[in-house]
Design an enzyme around this catalytic site. Structure first.
Site, PDB file in Angstrom:
ATOM      1  N   ASP A 207       3.045  -4.829   7.942  1.00 32.61           N
ATOM      2  CA  ASP A 207       1.816  -4.064   7.763  1.00 32.61           C
ATOM      3  C   ASP A 207       0.684  -5.082   7.832  1.00 32.61           C
ATOM      4  OD1 ASP A 207      -0.457  -2.877   6.794  1.00 32.61           O
ATOM      5  OD2 ASP A 207       0.493  -1.971   5.031  1.00 32.61           O
TER       6      ASP A 207
ATOM      7  N   LYS B 135     -10.533  -1.086  10.332  1.00 30.69           N
ATOM      8  CA  LYS B 135     -10.706  -2.243   9.440  1.00 30.69           C
ATOM      9  C   LYS B 135     -11.036  -3.498  10.242  1.00 30.69           C
ATOM     10  CE  LYS B 135      -7.261  -0.453   6.204  1.00 30.69           C
ATOM     11  NZ  LYS B 135      -8.026   0.074   5.066  1.00 30.69           N
TER      12      LYS B 135
ATOM     13  N   CYS C 112      -4.751   2.331  -3.786  1.00 35.34           N
ATOM     14  CA  CYS C 112      -3.533   2.853  -3.126  1.00 35.34           C
ATOM     15  C   CYS C 112      -2.353   1.916  -3.324  1.00 35.34           C
ATOM     16  CB  CYS C 112      -3.746   3.103  -1.634  1.00 35.34           C
ATOM     17  SG  CYS C 112      -5.002   4.303  -1.278  1.00 35.34           S
TER      18      CYS C 112
ATOM     19  N   GLN D 266      -4.506  -5.687   6.815  1.00 38.82           N
ATOM     20  CA  GLN D 266      -5.497  -6.591   6.206  1.00 38.82           C
ATOM     21  C   GLN D 266      -5.478  -7.995   6.798  1.00 38.82           C
ATOM     22  OE1 GLN D 266      -7.843  -5.573   4.296  1.00 38.82           O
ATOM     23  NE2 GLN D 266      -7.073  -3.595   3.629  1.00 38.82           N
TER      24      GLN D 266
ATOM     25  N   HIS E 135       0.874  -1.168   0.000  1.00 39.64           N
ATOM     26  CA  HIS E 135       0.000   0.000   0.000  1.00 39.64           C
ATOM     27  C   HIS E 135       0.924   1.235   0.000  1.00 39.64           C
ATOM     28  CE1 HIS E 135      -2.807   2.919   1.807  1.00 39.64           C
ATOM     29  NE2 HIS E 135      -3.785   2.098   1.481  1.00 39.64           N
TER      30      HIS E 135
HETATM   31  N1  PMP Z   1      -1.780  -0.975   4.501  1.00 37.51           N
HETATM   32  C1  PMP Z   1      -2.735  -1.762   4.005  1.00 37.51           C
HETATM   33  C2  PMP Z   1      -2.401  -3.158   3.588  1.00 37.51           C
HETATM   34  C3  PMP Z   1      -4.034  -1.267   3.891  1.00 37.51           C
HETATM   35  O1  PMP Z   1      -4.993  -2.033   3.394  1.00 37.51           O
HETATM   36  C4  PMP Z   1      -4.315   0.051   4.292  1.00 37.51           C
HETATM   37  C5  PMP Z   1      -5.710   0.636   4.159  1.00 37.51           C
HETATM   38  N2  PMP Z   1      -6.291   0.443   2.901  1.00 37.51           N
HETATM   39  C6  PMP Z   1      -3.281   0.818   4.817  1.00 37.51           C
HETATM   40  C7  PMP Z   1      -2.026   0.273   4.908  1.00 37.51           C
HETATM   41  C8  PMP Z   1      -3.490   2.213   5.283  1.00 37.51           C
HETATM   42  O2  PMP Z   1      -4.378   2.200   6.346  1.00 37.51           O
HETATM   43  P1  PMP Z   1      -4.947   3.565   6.945  1.00 37.51           P
HETATM   44  O3  PMP Z   1      -5.619   4.275   5.821  1.00 37.51           O
HETATM   45  O4  PMP Z   1      -5.899   3.105   7.991  1.00 37.51           O
HETATM   46  O5  PMP Z   1      -3.807   4.302   7.503  1.00 37.51           O
END
Ligand code: PMP
Length: 396
Positions: A190, A216, A354, A193, A114
């Site tokens: 990270d 999430k 993203c 997910q 991401h």
């Molecule tokens: N890493 C991953 C794998 C994600 O799915 C996301 C959210 N889509 C993020 C980072 C960023 O999370 P946040 O917008 O809550 O900071």
């Protein structure tokens, strides 16, 4: 049975009855106990934490700090090792800013990331830090061999996703941690997910940092977590709530993890995160994983059978989560998402999620359509999505 599983759970998510919600990878829904905890804070004891002795602040502080312990236990961490943040992005940035970097230091990351697990590392280039990006194989799995080769050359830290929010692939973090330990490289995962969808134990994995988002995993928005094996980073923010004493000429920060939470935090959100963890524990993460694995297999299978649809998903069910990317030949992903919403009340995400470098590397400049599920998703909803996609392809 699986029908019973989701039926009882769905009563706790009133919002679900207005549409088919398949965007849980962006943000999950919150069950009533979480919503009620936030309302109770507002109605009964709204106050700041750790800054006074009156009765409201006593309740708020106790619940807010207890939520930290619940989260630590939930991921197999020791008491006092979790820091509450705003989201995964903030957690990752805190690590990137909190380690002191020297020219020649190297960070390893992957093409699966991401943007939030890429840009903070790329920004370190100004301090002379090099960044290596590991690729994936045709089955979307990480190329562990080149990962090890890169780490062998010497790397200060590896920052790697546990599960991709764009194509659902799960990475072998335990094996990666072993490689990192062999070469004395710090490992940040990270887990945005993975934590909401499978049992995750930081001790068992052997990582050094674990970053994820509360929103999430059924908790309120504006909540996130940074777990650290040891409090080895410098705090990114200074101010109230993180000091032992302050004088005209200096200050002494609090020992331990509280020094990373300067300023008034998201108190009701943090308390709600604790309740979300209680909720997930009551169901059991093994159960959640097993239920969602079944749904994911069903979703991939039914979409793959439709002519004109391409599914981008790993084949091994033990290495994927319920995030399924696909495209319809001749339609932009945004058009598909719009038609699903307007004509079928189905909410999905579309675009690059993203993860633009990943989409480019897969030859998908417009991105994909992404259906992502959670413990409240049903087999019927998956069938309705497949039927809608089929109808859309026939209408072309
Ligand atoms: N890493 C991953 C794998 C994600 O799915 C996301 C959210 N889509 C993020 C980072 C960023 O999370 P946040 O917008 O809550 O900071």
């Amino acid at each position: 049975t699986s029908a019973h599983f989701s039926e009882t759970i769905r009563r706790d998510f009133p919002i679900i009855h207005d549409c088919i919600y398949l965007d849980s990878a962006a943000i999950s829904l919150s069950p009533e106990p979480v919503v009620n905890a936030v309302v109770e804070f507002e109605h009964r004891y709204r106050s700041n934490v750790g800054r006074g002795i009156h009765r409201f602040t006593q309740i708020a502080s106790q619940r807010y700090w207890h939520a930290h312990e619940k989260v630590a236990r939930f991921i197999g961490g020791e008491e006092g090792t979790t820091v509450f943040t705003k989201n995964t992005t903030e957690s990752i940035n805190m690590v990137a800013h909190g380690l002191s970097w020297k020219p020649g230091d190297r960070v390893i990351t992957t093409i699966l990331e991401h943007h939030s697990n890429l840009l903070p590392w790329r920004a370190l280039a100004e301090e002379g830090v090099e960044l290596s990006v590991i690729g994936i194989r045709p089955d979307y799995s990480l190329d562990l061999k080149s990962l090890e080769e890169e780490i062998k050359k010497g790397a200060r830290l590896a920052a790697i996703t546990h599960a991709s929010n764009a194509i659902g692939v799960v990475t072998p973090v335990k094996e990666i941690a072993k490689i990192c330990r062999r070469y004395n490289t710090l490992l940040l995962i990270d887990a945005a997910q993975s934590i909401p969808h499978m049992p995750v134990n930081v001790g068992d994995i052997g990582c050094d940092f674990c970053c994820f988002s509360g929103h999430k995993m059924l908790a309120p928005t504006g909540t996130g977590v940074l777990w650290m094996r040891e409090p080895i980073i410098e705090p990114m923010m200074l101010g109230g709530g993180m000091i032992e004493e302050v004088h005209r000429d200096g200050f002494v920060p609090i020992e331990g993890y509280q020094k990373y939470e300067a300023g008034t935090p998201n108190i009701s959100g943090g308390i709600g995160l604790g309740v979300a963890v209680d909720y997930l524990n009551t169901i059991g993460m093994e159960q959640v994983r097993c239920y969602e694995e079944g749904l994911t297999t069903q979703l991939i299978k039914s979409l793959s059978q439709i002519e004109g649809v391409t599914v981008f998903a790993p084949t091994d069910s033990s290495y994927r989560i319920g995030v399924v990317s696909f495209s319809i030949k001749g339609l932009h992903p945004h058009e598909v998402a719009e038609r699903l919403d307007h004509e079928y009340d189905i909410l999905v995400r579309s675009g690059h999620h993203c993860c633009q470098p990943l989409m480019e590397s897969l030859g998908l400049p417009n991105g994909t359509v992404r259906a992502s599920l959670a413990l409240y998703t049903t087999e019927t909803e998956i069938d309705l999505l497949a039927a809608a996609v089929q109808e859309i392809t026939r209408s072309l």
